[in-house]
Design an enzyme around this catalytic site. Structure first.
Site, mmCIF file in Angstrom:
data_model
loop_
_atom_site.group_PDB
_atom_site.id
_atom_site.type_symbol
_atom_site.label_atom_id
_atom_site.label_comp_id
_atom_site.label_asym_id
_atom_site.label_seq_id
_atom_site.Cartn_x
_atom_site.Cartn_y
_atom_site.Cartn_z
ATOM 1 C CE LYS A 16 -3.224 1.205 1.458
ATOM 2 N NZ LYS A 16 -4.570 1.716 1.810
ATOM 3 C CE LYS A 63 -0.373 3.596 3.629
ATOM 4 N NZ LYS A 63 -1.808 3.774 3.948
#
Length: 327
Positions: free
Chosen positions: A197, A250
């Protein structure tokens, strides 16, 4: 005249039937996870200004959304909560009757077959907006945060969540959550880790939707530097070793190389999170008539599959399900 020799690649593109025969990558409804924002309160259906078509729902309005999801054949959702009360340690994140816990019970009672994924983080529940415990010097403390994240995961599993999806990026969070779930009798509940992330500008609209912007500083001390590639492998390796069952990358659109790297290095299912900023840009361009929304979205998500993702978490899921039915 000398005869020229060259490959005629166009032979396999001549007709729709031939193109279909040699098509390599497919996008299916079964690949999709649809994010839903659930807010405490009554009679709430608020459209997120920066995310047209995405709404915040109170529990008494949630049925209309999940019924549509099921009718469209989307197999799974991820729930994000908006509590009325916030405090320094995000108490409502792990309260037995917190908004995610209550929403999970509601969804599983109404549609037991729908896979419910619980976002497991503190930022939406803390008054400072960070994903962990903060000290007097505004430092985000790693280890004290792990106990709270484990408590959150256990309460979500007790409410009926099928999958726990921790998004906090604290070191050791998979170990803490896996141990907590196992000791609480939830050894069969998988962890879908936000393993990779990045600290990204693409999250802006989500922070409007989830009311989760940090009140000071930023999240660069725990989310990854978008310049880094090999760091993604280190992060994913740690999470797999600690017990993660899925790996999320992400954002997705600017990180297709990372998705491919992770896919090449791990056998764990890979999830691409097609995040809010990616969604908002498409919606804005489509609203201005600059692009064909359907074609752009299908091309983009197919690109994420081609890059190596097995599953795609996307706000486009309902539209994609309809478009795939039309094809």
């Amino acid at each position: 005249m000398t005869e020229l020799f060259f490959q005629r690649h166009r032979r396999l593109r001549k007709t729709a039937g031939l193109r279909s025969m040699v098509k390599e990558t497919y996008l299916h409804k079964e690949d999709l996870i649809y994010p839903i924002f659930v807010a405490e309160g009554e009679n709430i259906k608020n459209e997120v200004a920066s995310m047209p078509g995405v709404f915040q729902f109170s529990l008494d309005r949630l049925a209309e959304e999940i019924d549509e999801v099921v009718e469209l054949g989307i197999p799974s959702i991820i729930l994000f909560g908006l509590p009325l009360e916030k405090d320094a340690v995000g108490t409502q994140a792990y309260h037995n009757h917190g908004i995610i816990q209550e929403a999970t019970r509601f969804v599983k009672k109404r549609h037991p077959e729908l896979v419910v994924i619980a976002d497991t983080c503190l930022c939406e529940y803390t008054d400072h907006g960070h994903c962990g415990v903060v000290d007097a010097n505004e430092q985000i403390l790693n280890d004290p945060s792990l106990d709270l994240l484990a408590k959150t995961a256990i309460s979500q599993a007790e409410a009926g969540a099928d999958i726990i999806a921790p998004s906090n990026m604290m070191d050791g969070f998979v170990t803490a959550i896996r141990q907590g779930l196992d000791e609480a009798g939830f050894a069969d509940v998988p962890i879908m880790s936000y393993a990779v992330k990045y600290a990204s500008a693409y999250y802006g609209p989500f922070r409007d939707a989830a009311d989760g912007a940090p009140k000071f500083g930023d999240r660069k001390t725990y989310q990854m530097d978008y310049s880094n590639r090999m760091e993604a492998i280190r992060e994913a390796t740690s999470d797999v070793e600690e017990g993660a069952d899925f790996l999320i990358v992400k954002p997705a659109l600017a990180y297709l190389d990372i998705i491919r790297d992770v896919k090449n290095n791990f056998t764990t299912p890979i999830v691409a999170y097609n995040v809010s900023g990616e969604y908002a840009m498409v919606k804005a361009a489509a609203a201005n008539g600059w692009i064909n929304e359907k074609e752009i979205v299908l091309e983009t998500l197919t690109g994420m599959k081609r890059a190596g993702s097995d599953i795609i978490m996307t706000y486009h899921a309902k539209d994609v399900a309809r478009w795939l039915e039309d094809k």
